[in-house]
Design a protein around this motif. Structure first.
Motif, PDB file in Angstrom:
ATOM      1  N   GLN A 116       0.827  -1.215   0.000  1.00 31.12           N
ATOM      2  CA  GLN A 116       0.000   0.000   0.000  1.00 31.12           C
ATOM      3  C   GLN A 116       0.857   1.258   0.000  1.00 31.12           C
ATOM      4  N   GLU A 117       1.971   1.225   0.730  1.00 33.79           N
ATOM      5  CA  GLU A 117       2.866   2.382   0.749  1.00 33.79           C
ATOM      6  C   GLU A 117       3.461   2.656  -0.629  1.00 33.79           C
ATOM      7  N   GLY A 120       1.001   4.274  -2.615  1.00 34.30           N
ATOM      8  CA  GLY A 120       0.828   5.638  -2.125  1.00 34.30           C
ATOM      9  C   GLY A 120       1.814   6.613  -2.737  1.00 34.30           C
ATOM     10  N   LYS A 121       2.999   6.133  -3.073  1.00 32.57           N
ATOM     11  CA  LYS A 121       3.985   7.010  -3.711  1.00 32.57           C
ATOM     12  C   LYS A 121       3.460   7.521  -5.053  1.00 32.57           C
ATOM     13  N   GLY A 123       0.179   7.835  -5.695  1.00 32.02           N
ATOM     14  CA  GLY A 123      -0.890   8.759  -5.334  1.00 32.02           C
ATOM     15  C   GLY A 123      -0.379  10.131  -4.950  1.00 32.02           C
ATOM     16  N   LYS A 124       0.763  10.177  -4.256  1.00 32.55           N
ATOM     17  CA  LYS A 124       1.340  11.456  -3.843  1.00 32.55           C
ATOM     18  C   LYS A 124       1.784  12.285  -5.044  1.00 32.55           C
ATOM     19  N   TYR A 131      -3.317  14.354  -1.233  1.00 26.88           N
ATOM     20  CA  TYR A 131      -3.209  12.930  -0.940  1.00 26.88           C
ATOM     21  C   TYR A 131      -3.307  12.683   0.565  1.00 26.88           C
ATOM     22  N   ASN A 132      -4.091  11.686   0.921  1.00 19.94           N
ATOM     23  CA  ASN A 132      -4.293  11.269   2.313  1.00 19.94           C
ATOM     24  C   ASN A 132      -5.028  12.310   3.149  1.00 19.94           C
ATOM     25  N   SER A 198      -5.660   3.165  -2.301  1.00 19.87           N
ATOM     26  CA  SER A 198      -4.286   3.494  -1.922  1.00 19.87           C
ATOM     27  C   SER A 198      -3.733   4.663  -2.724  1.00 19.87           C
ATOM     28  N   GLU A 202      -3.447   6.872   2.291  1.00 17.48           N
ATOM     29  CA  GLU A 202      -2.294   6.048   2.666  1.00 17.48           C
ATOM     30  C   GLU A 202      -2.743   4.891   3.556  1.00 17.48           C
ATOM     31  N   ARG A 203      -2.366   3.683   3.158  1.00 17.58           N
ATOM     32  CA  ARG A 203      -2.699   2.469   3.901  1.00 17.58           C
ATOM     33  C   ARG A 203      -4.199   2.363   4.233  1.00 17.58           C
ATOM     34  N   PRO A 245       1.518   8.471   8.364  1.00 15.82           N
ATOM     35  CA  PRO A 245       0.654   7.836   7.364  1.00 15.82           C
ATOM     36  C   PRO A 245      -0.753   7.564   7.873  1.00 15.82           C
TER      37      PRO A 245
END
Length: 290
Positions: A116-117, A120-121, A123-124, A131-132, A198, A202-203, A245
């Motif tokens: 998931q991390e 997330g990269k 997504g960022k 994001y998040n 994700s 984040e997560r 996160p």
């Protein structure tokens, strides 16, 4: 942030990068190890094997299997279908670590958390600062307790059926077994939903649905080594909040007892916080100390 803070932040950036790399290396190691073990099990069935790897199934190396088997073990002296003694050993290790340091399994070891991390990269890069931060906090704070409902349902259903019911909805199992015919459609659907979420959260599985994370999160209330913020040296830059996160407001408390903390240490002075010895793992002392 004043000039002194900037100077201190710049001089410690190499150290922080090194310590961040240590966590990333551990995460990648366990991700590749679990992937190799899962692939090896399939290869063994075809008469091939990867040297030095166990032929155990994914269930045998999952500590949550021990958690859902507790009732069956103490009432009948047997394990739930597909669960092995190794799951109990790993469960015990996870509990010992959680009593000492919180959910280290979640933040440093769990391959699905790492997966998931990595998503997330992406997504960022797409959503930047949004994001998040897309789910309103008023809704988010209630969604975080869904995983406890799932934990209760999974443990209850497993205890009453003596079967591993969680496999049918487990995205972790689906991810590492998608090439087999052992994965239920529901698990694929939840895996797909987790992948998509994700990219904006984040997560998401860890935050809202993971029953094992819910179980380990309870230990944050009384763990020995706690993440503490020293108010006397804090400059209120909120870097700890931004890097967490799990969206925990580290800057608003002196000791983190949040059930969502995964002990990733991203908020600490070894990673995000620009002031040395301000946000760290500590043992003892009053929770309201400055």
């Amino acid at each position: 942030m004043d000039a002194n803070v900037k100077t201190q932040s710049n001089t410690s950036i190499k150290i922080k990068k090194k310590k961040t790399w240590i966590r990333s290396s551990i995460q990648i190691f366990f991700f590749l190890l679990v992937l190799a073990i899962s692939l090896n099990k399939t290869l063994v069935e075809g008469g091939i094997s990867i040297p030095l790897l166990s032929t155990a199934s994914l269930h045998a190396i999952c500590p949550f299997g021990g958690v859902v088997s507790i009732y069956q073990f103490f009432t009948a002296g047997t394990f739930v279908q597909k669960i092995h003694e190794s799951s109990f050993i790993l469960m015990t290790i996870g509990i010992i670590l959680a009593i000492g340091f919180g959910p280290l399994i979640c933040g440093w070891v769990c391959p699905f958390g790492t997966f998931q991390e990595l998503l997330g990269k992406i997504g960022k890069k797409i959503f930047k600062n949004r994001y998040n931060n897309m789910i309103p906090s008023k809704i988010d704070k209630y969604l975080r307790y869904i995983r406890y409902i799932i934990l209760i349902l999974v443990v209850y259903n497993t205890a009453t059926t003596a079967k591993l019911m969680f496999q049918n909805i487990d995205p972790y199992y689906a991810l590492f077994n998608f090439w087999t015919n052992e994965v239920a459609v529901t698990a694929y659907v939840i895996l797909a939903a987790t992948i998509l979420l994700s990219l904006i959260i984040e997560r998401p599985w860890c935050k809202y649905a993971c029953p094992y994370g819910a179980f380990l999160g309870i230990f944050n209330l009384f763990r020995i080594f706690k993440i503490k913020r020293k108010a006397s040296t804090c400059v209120n830059c909120k870097a700890c909040d931004r890097f967490c996160p799990m969206n925990i407001k580290v800057s608003e408390t002196n000791v983190i007892k949040n059930h969502q903390c995964i002990s990733c240490m991203k908020c600490t002075s070894e990673s995000a916080c620009p002031i040395n010895d301000t946000v760290n793992f500590r043992v003892g002392g009053a929770d309201n100390e400055n």
